[in-house]
Design a protein around this motif. Structure first.
Motif, PDB file in Angstrom:
ATOM      1  N   UNK A 170      -3.372   5.090   5.787  1.00 21.30           N
ATOM      2  CA  UNK A 170      -2.308   4.134   6.095  1.00 21.30           C
ATOM      3  C   UNK A 170      -1.015   4.911   6.312  1.00 21.30           C
ATOM      4  N   UNK A 171      -0.290   4.523   7.341  1.00 22.73           N
ATOM      5  CA  UNK A 171       0.963   5.200   7.648  1.00 22.73           C
ATOM      6  C   UNK A 171       2.091   4.192   7.670  1.00 22.73           C
ATOM      7  N   UNK A 172       3.213   4.597   7.105  1.00 27.02           N
ATOM      8  CA  UNK A 172       4.343   3.691   7.038  1.00 27.02           C
ATOM      9  C   UNK A 172       5.014   3.582   8.390  1.00 27.02           C
ATOM     10  N   UNK A 173       5.113   4.702   9.098  1.00 23.30           N
ATOM     11  CA  UNK A 173       5.792   4.686  10.395  1.00 23.30           C
ATOM     12  C   UNK A 173       5.216   5.770  11.286  1.00 23.30           C
ATOM     13  N   UNK A 174       5.780   5.867  12.488  1.00 23.62           N
ATOM     14  CA  UNK A 174       5.268   6.827  13.459  1.00 23.62           C
ATOM     15  C   UNK A 174       5.473   8.265  13.038  1.00 23.62           C
ATOM     16  N   UNK A 175       6.507   8.473  12.233  1.00 20.96           N
ATOM     17  CA  UNK A 175       6.812   9.836  11.789  1.00 20.96           C
ATOM     18  C   UNK A 175       5.669  10.413  10.956  1.00 20.96           C
ATOM     19  N   UNK A 177       0.845  -1.183   0.000  1.00 23.03           N
ATOM     20  CA  UNK A 177       0.000   0.000   0.000  1.00 23.03           C
ATOM     21  C   UNK A 177       0.883   1.235   0.000  1.00 23.03           C
ATOM     22  N   UNK A 178       0.274   2.356  -0.377  1.00 26.89           N
ATOM     23  CA  UNK A 178       0.997   3.618  -0.330  1.00 26.89           C
ATOM     24  C   UNK A 178       0.640   4.356   0.954  1.00 26.89           C
ATOM     25  N   UNK A 179       1.621   4.982   1.513  1.00 30.76           N
ATOM     26  CA  UNK A 179       1.383   5.817   2.676  1.00 30.76           C
ATOM     27  C   UNK A 179       0.531   7.013   2.249  1.00 30.76           C
ATOM     28  N   UNK A 180      -0.551   7.287   3.000  1.00 34.64           N
ATOM     29  CA  UNK A 180      -1.437   8.371   2.582  1.00 34.64           C
ATOM     30  C   UNK A 180      -0.811   9.731   2.802  1.00 34.64           C
ATOM     31  N   UNK A 195       4.228   0.609   1.678  1.00 38.78           N
ATOM     32  CA  UNK A 195       4.039  -0.109   2.939  1.00 38.78           C
ATOM     33  C   UNK A 195       3.979  -1.592   2.621  1.00 38.78           C
ATOM     34  N   UNK A 196       4.968  -2.327   3.067  1.00 36.40           N
ATOM     35  CA  UNK A 196       4.999  -3.768   2.834  1.00 36.40           C
ATOM     36  C   UNK A 196       4.226  -4.475   3.929  1.00 36.40           C
ATOM     37  N   UNK A 197       3.774  -5.741   3.670  1.00 34.14           N
ATOM     38  CA  UNK A 197       2.972  -6.444   4.651  1.00 34.14           C
ATOM     39  C   UNK A 197       3.690  -6.569   5.987  1.00 34.14           C
ATOM     40  N   UNK A 234       4.023  -4.135   8.041  1.00 34.61           N
ATOM     41  CA  UNK A 234       4.509  -2.820   8.461  1.00 34.61           C
ATOM     42  C   UNK A 234       3.324  -1.866   8.484  1.00 34.61           C
ATOM     43  N   UNK A 235       3.501  -0.819   9.207  1.00 31.31           N
ATOM     44  CA  UNK A 235       2.564   0.287   9.107  1.00 31.31           C
ATOM     45  C   UNK A 235       1.326   0.174   9.965  1.00 31.31           C
ATOM     46  N   UNK A 236       0.600   1.257   9.958  1.00 35.60           N
ATOM     47  CA  UNK A 236      -0.617   1.357  10.764  1.00 35.60           C
ATOM     48  C   UNK A 236      -1.760   1.784   9.883  1.00 35.60           C
ATOM     49  N   UNK A 237      -2.939   1.273  10.235  1.00 36.40           N
ATOM     50  CA  UNK A 237      -4.161   1.634   9.519  1.00 36.40           C
ATOM     51  C   UNK A 237      -4.993   2.477  10.460  1.00 36.40           C
ATOM     52  N   UNK A 238      -5.442   3.614   9.974  1.00 30.36           N
ATOM     53  CA  UNK A 238      -6.246   4.500  10.806  1.00 30.36           C
ATOM     54  C   UNK A 238      -7.564   4.755  10.095  1.00 30.36           C
ATOM     55  N   UNK A 239      -8.675   4.541  10.819  1.00 34.84           N
ATOM     56  CA  UNK A 239      -9.995   4.770  10.232  1.00 34.84           C
ATOM     57  C   UNK A 239     -10.627   5.956  10.945  1.00 34.84           C
ATOM     58  N   UNK A 240     -10.843   7.025  10.203  1.00 36.23           N
ATOM     59  CA  UNK A 240     -11.429   8.200  10.809  1.00 36.23           C
ATOM     60  C   UNK A 240     -12.935   8.003  10.973  1.00 36.23           C
ATOM     61  N   UNK A 241     -13.565   8.890  11.747  1.00 38.76           N
ATOM     62  CA  UNK A 241     -14.985   8.693  12.041  1.00 38.76           C
ATOM     63  C   UNK A 241     -15.858   8.889  10.799  1.00 38.76           C
ATOM     64  N   UNK A 242     -15.331   9.557   9.778  1.00 37.01           N
ATOM     65  CA  UNK A 242     -16.094   9.636   8.530  1.00 37.01           C
ATOM     66  C   UNK A 242     -15.771   8.427   7.642  1.00 37.01           C
TER      67      UNK A 242
END
Lengths: 129, 179
Positions: free
Chosen positions: B30-35, B4-7, B13-15, B17-25
């Motif tokens: 998707x984020x590659x890292x904490x930065x 996936x691509x970092x938004x 983002x390789x399998x 790795x990374x975090x998925x964030x779902x906003x209330x809307x």
């Protein structure tokens, strides 16, 4: 405290007990909640129209109900290594038999509820993730 | 493998790795890292942060190198020796004047055609000869049976083979009791 995303009539509920668990609730866990806030349906039922609200709602403020957690703001890790987190905590009210009280859901639900065997909630949801 | 691509930054983002964030809307990020996650939650604009893909694209960074690379790849073209013709021959043919070349071509074609016709006519003549020979040989065959004698012999064979045991057929195979 968590949002209720079905059309049972509750808007916000407070968790008072996590069933079969000595820890915090995760997605797919069954909890007992107290309904804290009711949802207003439609524009005609204004702030003063408490009579029409109670007629449309299946649950009332102060009710003790069972519910299933469908979203958590706390991030959790999937078995494939990905980490998921949502914006809020959300639940769906169910009766003692495990069937959802509302007939419609609004908003995404976590995929974990399928593994926990809540396929009825999953089929009502517009999208699962 | 699904990447996936970092938004925010546009990194891959390789399998695992990374975090998925779902906003209330119900929008998915998707984020590659904490930065990148931190910068997103601080509501920073990725176009104003120098190292993100969006910013680099906006300012045309690293595009000229890619273009040069593709151009070089297109220009590659070479002359090589092919099966029946060495490199010298090909070069010589190329350098001839066009009318001379066409004349030579016509000559070569004519020669080839003549050769072929000659070969064909020779073959035909040979075939005719053999056909005549074989036609003469066919009538005087030694091993020719008429139909009656064939049938008689077949019948005899069948009668002789079938005895008492033969009529029963072979004994049934015993079932294996152990391996």
């Amino acid at each position: 405290m968590c949002n209720v995303i079905d059309n049972s009539g509750a808007a916000v509920a407070e968790c008072v007990k996590v069933l079969k668990m000595k820890r915090h609730a995760k997605v797919g866990d069954r909890i007992i909640v107290v309904v804290q806030k009711q949802r207003n349906f439609g524009p005609e039922s204004g702030p003063g129209g408490s009579v029409s609200v109670s007629a449309a709602n299946k649950v009332r403020r102060g009710d003790i109900r069972h519910a299933v957690v469908v979203r958590t703001a706390k991030k959790y890790q999937r078995p494939d290594g990905s980490v998921v987190k949502f914006d809020d905590n959300a639940c769906v009210l169910i009766n003692k038999g495990g069937e959802p009280i509302g007939s419609r859901l609004s908003g995404i639900v976590g995929r974990e509820i399928r593994e926990k065997g809540w396929s009825k909630i999953l089929s009502l949801a517009p999208m699962h993730l | 493998m699904r990447t996936y691509d970092d938004t925010f930054s546009g990194q891959k983002i390789y399998p695992g790795k990374g975090k998925l964030f779902v906003r209330s809307d119900s929008k998915i990020f998707r984020f590659q890292n904490g930065k990148t996650e931190s910068l997103f939650l601080q509501r920073k604009n990725p176009r104003r942060i120098a190292w993100t893909v969006l910013c680099r694209r906006q300012r045309r960074k690293g595009i000229s190198e890619e273009q040069a690379k593709t151009r070089r790849r297109k220009q590659v073209k070479s002359q090589r020796a092919v099966v029946g013709a060495s490199l010298d021959v090909i070069k010589e043919r190329r350098s001839m004047r066009p009318e001379a070349r066409s004349a030579a071509r016509a000559e070569a074609i004519k020669l080839g055609k003549e050769k072929r016709t000659a070969a064909q006519s020779e073959k035909r003549a040979e075939k005719a000869k053999t056909a005549v020979k074989s036609g003469a040989g066919q009538t005087t065959g030694r091993w020719v049976y008429d139909d009656d004698s064939c049938i008689k012999r077949a019948l005899l064979m069948i009668n002789s083979v079938v005895g008492k045991q033969g009529a029963k057929g072979s004994a049934p195979k015993p079932k294996p009791t152990s391996r």
